[in-house]
Design an enzyme around this catalytic site. Sequence first.
Site, short mmCIF file in Angstrom:
data_model
loop_
_atom_site.label_atom_id
_atom_site.label_comp_id
_atom_site.label_asym_id
_atom_site.label_seq_id
_atom_site.Cartn_x
_atom_site.Cartn_y
_atom_site.Cartn_z
N ARG A 244 46.76 37.88 25.82
CA ARG A 244 47.82 38.16 26.78
C ARG A 244 48.40 39.53 26.48
O ARG A 244 48.55 39.93 25.32
CB ARG A 244 48.92 37.10 26.71
CG ARG A 244 48.56 35.77 27.38
CD ARG A 244 48.44 35.91 28.88
NE ARG A 244 48.21 34.66 29.58
CZ ARG A 244 47.00 34.17 29.88
NH1 ARG A 244 45.92 34.86 29.53
NH2 ARG A 244 46.88 33.03 30.54
N ASP A 268 41.51 43.68 27.74
CA ASP A 268 41.22 42.98 29.00
C ASP A 268 42.51 42.48 29.64
O ASP A 268 42.51 42.05 30.79
CB ASP A 268 40.28 41.79 28.75
CG ASP A 268 39.82 41.14 30.04
OD1 ASP A 268 39.47 41.88 30.99
OD2 ASP A 268 39.80 39.89 30.12
N GLU A 273 50.41 43.29 34.98
CA GLU A 273 49.13 43.21 35.67
C GLU A 273 49.40 43.02 37.15
O GLU A 273 50.11 42.09 37.51
CB GLU A 273 48.28 42.05 35.12
CG GLU A 273 47.84 42.27 33.68
CD GLU A 273 46.94 41.16 33.16
OE1 GLU A 273 46.65 40.20 33.93
OE2 GLU A 273 46.51 41.24 32.00
N HIS A 292 41.41 42.25 33.44
CA HIS A 292 41.50 40.81 33.16
C HIS A 292 40.28 40.07 33.69
O HIS A 292 40.38 39.15 34.51
CB HIS A 292 42.79 40.23 33.75
CG HIS A 292 43.25 39.00 33.00
ND1 HIS A 292 44.58 38.68 32.86
CD2 HIS A 292 42.57 38.04 32.34
CE1 HIS A 292 44.69 37.54 32.17
NE2 HIS A 292 43.47 37.14 31.84
#
Length: 325
Positions: A244, A268, A273, A292
């Site tokens: 996260r 990632d 986001e 992600h």
Amino acid sequence: MALSKPFKILVTHPEIPAFAIKKLMQRCELVVCPEVPYSTRDQILSRVTPDLDGILWLSKHRMDKEVLDLAGPKLKVVATMAVGYDNIEVAEAKSRGIKVGNTPGVLDAAVAEIALCLLLEIARRVPEGRNSILEGRWEAVRPQWLLGKDIRGSTVGVVGLGNIGLSIVKRLLPFEIGKFIYTGHNRKPEGDKLGGTFVSFDELLQQSDFVIVSCPLTPESKFLFNAQAFAKMKESAILVNIARGDIIDQEALVSALQNGKIWGAALDVMSPEPLPADHPLTKLKNCVLAPHLGSATEKTRGDMAMLAVDNILAALDGKQMPAPL
């Protein structure tokens, strides 16, 4: 005249795989949020009504007390199509007798693959190499050009040795790593079986050539990687985060990468986001970013959708959910 279906479910995203939706539709009336790429919080809230029996929650927004208040006492189950549930107020839901489920296990392999993908890209400077080709800067026959870091013989440290962390290590072992260490709340027998050594967080930072973050986001782990943590890492170290975004203080990470406190990073997951295109991380050569993509394979997303649906149907039938929280 068609028979009415006994249950009503809100699905917060229109792109749930069709075969999973078909299974849910066999027994449930569905209200599907149609907005792409995702619904706003207000759009979701406008569809939360007191006649709902369940919610399939796939959203970056929080599933919280406000949502539960709007749904009222008829709501029986909330299923998230994710393994992480930091955006779900699980305790609040359970206090109302609402069952909550997630989708662990089915995405372990896919997330482990993206961790290796990112690790290899940053270690071997693949994005830099591609850009050099596109910009006409391919410097042939230069033995010191674009040298990367070896995985072979390295010390790999894993923060959070859960199912995903274990899947990553299993895929790294054939690369002939020198040592595997891990940290977390407790020593894990599964880690011992893979030849791992349980160490403190500080010891892991000091010893690791590659640090892989695969722990859940909790109040304890928020900004776990801050300026103090980066100061303890090797200047030659690489950080990989597939967990996260808020586990890392991104401002401190930018500073560490710019000032050579660590060699590189591959992410990632970020915060927020989507990450703004002009964010400082996007301008660093020693930082590889992916949007992600951890569980983004056809089979994995299909398996996640089916597990979320099975969680809902089991709860509606008063049975044990396959993956309860």
